[in-house]
Design a protein around this motif. Structure first.
Motif, short mmCIF file in Angstrom:
data_model
loop_
_atom_site.label_atom_id
_atom_site.label_comp_id
_atom_site.label_asym_id
_atom_site.label_seq_id
_atom_site.Cartn_x
_atom_site.Cartn_y
_atom_site.Cartn_z
N THR A 26 -2.72 0.49 -3.04
CA THR A 26 -1.91 1.28 -2.10
C THR A 26 -2.15 0.96 -0.63
OG1 THR A 26 -3.56 3.01 -1.84
CG2 THR A 26 -2.04 3.25 -3.70
N GLY A 27 -3.19 0.19 -0.35
CA GLY A 27 -3.53 -0.04 1.05
C GLY A 27 -4.45 1.04 1.60
N ALA A 28 -4.85 1.99 0.74
CA ALA A 28 -5.84 2.98 1.19
C ALA A 28 -7.14 2.24 1.56
CB ALA A 28 -6.11 4.00 0.10
N ILE A 29 -7.45 1.20 0.77
CA ILE A 29 -8.55 0.30 1.13
C ILE A 29 -7.93 -1.09 1.24
CG2 ILE A 29 -10.87 -0.50 0.56
CD1 ILE A 29 -10.98 1.63 -1.62
N GLU A 30 -7.94 -1.66 2.42
CA GLU A 30 -7.33 -2.98 2.56
C GLU A 30 -8.30 -4.06 2.15
OE1 GLU A 30 -5.13 -3.51 6.14
OE2 GLU A 30 -3.67 -2.07 5.35
N VAL A 63 5.52 1.78 -8.08
CA VAL A 63 6.40 2.38 -7.07
C VAL A 63 5.64 3.11 -5.97
CG1 VAL A 63 8.18 4.13 -6.72
CG2 VAL A 63 8.41 2.51 -8.59
N VAL A 64 4.82 4.09 -6.33
CA VAL A 64 4.14 4.87 -5.29
C VAL A 64 3.18 3.98 -4.48
CG1 VAL A 64 2.60 6.82 -4.84
CG2 VAL A 64 4.48 7.07 -6.45
N PRO A 65 2.35 3.15 -5.13
CA PRO A 65 1.49 2.26 -4.34
C PRO A 65 2.28 1.35 -3.39
CG PRO A 65 0.67 2.36 -6.56
CD PRO A 65 1.97 3.11 -6.55
N SER A 66 3.43 0.82 -3.84
CA SER A 66 4.12 -0.10 -2.92
C SER A 66 4.75 0.65 -1.76
CB SER A 66 5.14 -0.98 -3.65
OG SER A 66 5.98 -0.18 -4.40
N ILE A 67 5.17 1.90 -1.98
CA ILE A 67 5.70 2.68 -0.85
C ILE A 67 4.57 3.00 0.13
CG2 ILE A 67 6.68 4.92 -0.19
CD1 ILE A 67 8.38 4.82 -2.71
N TRP A 101 6.04 0.56 4.20
CA TRP A 101 7.11 1.54 4.28
C TRP A 101 8.42 1.01 3.71
CZ3 TRP A 101 11.50 0.26 6.82
CH2 TRP A 101 11.42 -0.78 7.76
N GLY A 102 8.66 -0.32 3.83
CA GLY A 102 9.90 -0.89 3.32
C GLY A 102 9.96 -0.92 1.81
N GLY A 103 8.82 -0.61 1.15
CA GLY A 103 8.79 -0.62 -0.31
C GLY A 103 9.85 0.28 -0.91
#
Ligand code: SF4
Ligand code: SF4
Length: 480
Positions: free
Chosen positions: A366-370, A24-28, A32-34
């Protein structure tokens, strides 16, 4: 078990392509649509995430089941969980990542595995590999690689899991019920869920068996109701009920579409969407600027784009720390400020960022590192080297060297004529990746070349020859 394997054994990208991204938290944080998708999912099927996908929820239930203790039946839900959710949302929106990082169940589970289970496992594997190698048997098992020991993180994680284990033995899934911001967020929608566990008719004898097996203690036999905002759809009660009274069923139209329920759900939905939109709009970057040489700025991994993006999105799950083959990622201790406690930082005292490696971006949920392609990564500048000529042993002692140039993948450090037959390094900042190979290789004391982080990552000038750097010597072959 899959998450355990994920954090323990550095599985390849293909082994677990989606599981971490379904958290949940990583996908949000990643998209943003997570939040909207998850809210819709909870409207359809309640808190099914909690029983099927959440590793910390599964851990608590496993502990409780191993203890074999029956629970005492219904207990009203704790109000503290709403305050926890409000705190997490407010802290996340303000960019104080340490709060969501501390309470996100996925990240907490990740830290538990990497801090408490992986070190003894890696020690065992490495000892076995060493033993086999001493007998001339190479390549039978690969070494697991050590991850850095950070005492504050280790003891904090150990204390958290000790308390959680003792609490779970007595109360089932206490974190899910009393504290978890993810469960509370999903519960805002699962109250009006289409699919939920219900009392179906007149078969209940009031025996209370269902209440003793419900890890959320959310079944009120007296009132013939299941608190849908707390039920995690584990279905243990459905199995336990001797009369078949409890069943997973769709809500009758009047119940799920009640005006009050709809209003409450819509309010939660609007708040969640508003917060995520607001948070998505802020790009999270801090003003660009060259590193100041007066202070050595911390380095974030390639793919993290900027210090702001990285610290905003990282939940300190330590997945990237586990997969980094160079062992240069370690949980930070204040480098990103107190709000970014335990978010990883690159440490060139332990190695350097490998030219073709993209492992941390592939592991980060999480996208912190793409995730970058190796070709893309080889053009990303995460820091800038500084050459301190006065410390260089060529100048200081009149001795030949060139370790930095030999290991620089782009030849940003190249050797130029100095005195007589001697050559000395010269830095071309336009092709410096900030990978730290030069700093790590430099034998001078103090170092003649050091690398400082960039607040916003840059791109180097494309290299002649198609961007192929020279072959870099394996880590273990240097420095000297
Ligand atoms: S890209 Fe660099 S920091 Fe990331 S895992 Fe590879 S070596 Fe480690
Ligand atoms: S940057 Fe590393 S620690 Fe942070 S969320 Fe990504 S994988 Fe986890």
């Amino acid at each position: 078990m899959l998450f355990l394997a994920h954090f323990l054994f550095r599985p390849s990208e293909s082994a677990l392509p989606l599981l971490p991204s379904l958290q949940v938290v990583p996908s949000i944080l990643r998209w943003w649509g997570g939040a909207a998708v998850l809210a819709l999912g909870a409207l359809l099927a309640g808190r099914v995430y909690c029983s099927v996908l959440c590793p910390l929820g599964t851990f608590q239930e496993a502990v409780w089941r191993a203890g074999g203790r029956r629970l005492s039946g219904y207990a009203p839900g704790s109000r503290a969980r709403y305050w926890t959710l409000a705190l997490v949302l407010a802290a996340g929106a303000a960019g104080v990542s340490a709060v969501p990082a501390l309470l996100d169940p996925y990240a907490a589970f990740g830290r538990g595995v990497t801090q408490l289970l992986r070190p003894p496992m890696a020690g065992g594997i490495d000892s076995l590999a060493g033993f086999l190698e001493s007998r001339g048997l190479y390549g039978i098992i690969s070494r697991a690689g050590r991850i850095p020991f950070v005492p504050g993180l280790f003891w904090g994680t150990a204390a958290f899991f000790l308390v959680l284990t003792l609490w779970s033995l007595r109360k089932g899934r206490p974190f899910c019920d009393a504290l978890c911001p993810v469960g509370t967020f999903l519960g805002l929608f699962s109250r009006s869920s289409l699919l939920s566990v219900r009392f179906s008719g007149e078969n209940c004898t009031g025996c209370g068996l269902c209440g003793t097996v419900c890890p959320q203690r959310c079944i009120s036999v007296k009132e013939r109701k299941v608190d849908a905002d707390r039920c995690v759809l584990c279905l243990r009660c459905v199995d336990a009920c001797p009369g078949g009274e409890l069943a997973l069923s769709f809500a009758p139209p009047g119940e799920s579409l009640s005006r009050r329920g709809l209003l409450r759900t819509a309010a939660g939905f609007t708040a969640a969407l508003g917060l995520t939109l607001w948070s998505a709009k802020k790009d999270g970057t801090v003003p660009a600027g060259a590193s100041s040489w007066d202070e050595k700025l911390p380095l974030s991994p390639p793919g993290s784009k900027s210090r702001g993006n990285f610290t905003k999105k990282c939940v300190a799950c330590t997945a990237c720390v586990t997969v980094c083959p160079a062992g240069i990622l370690r949980p930070s201790l204040g480098e990103w400020g107190p709000e970014g406690l335990f978010q990883p930082v690159l440490d060139y005292g332990r190695g350097y960022c490998q030219y073709g490696c993209t492992a941390c971006g592939d592991a980060c949920p999480t996208g912190a590192i793409e995730s970058l392609e190796p070709g893309e990564k080889q053009l990303v500048s995460i820091g800038k080297a500084r050459f301190l000529r006065r410390n260089c042993i060529v100048r200081k002692y009149g001795t030949a060297c060139g370790a930095c140039s030999e290991h620089c993948p782009t030849q940003a450090m190249r050797m130029v004529p100095f005195r007589g037959n001697l050559t000395i390094p010269e830095l071309d900042p336009s092709i410096c990746l900030g990978c730290g190979a030069c700093e790590y290789a430099c034998p001078a004391e103090p170092k003649a070349v050091t690398v400082s982080g960039l607040t916003v990552h840059g791109k180097i000038r494309p290299l002649s020859g198609g961007g192929e750097g020279p072959t870099v010597a394996p880590l273990e072959e240097f420095p000297f």
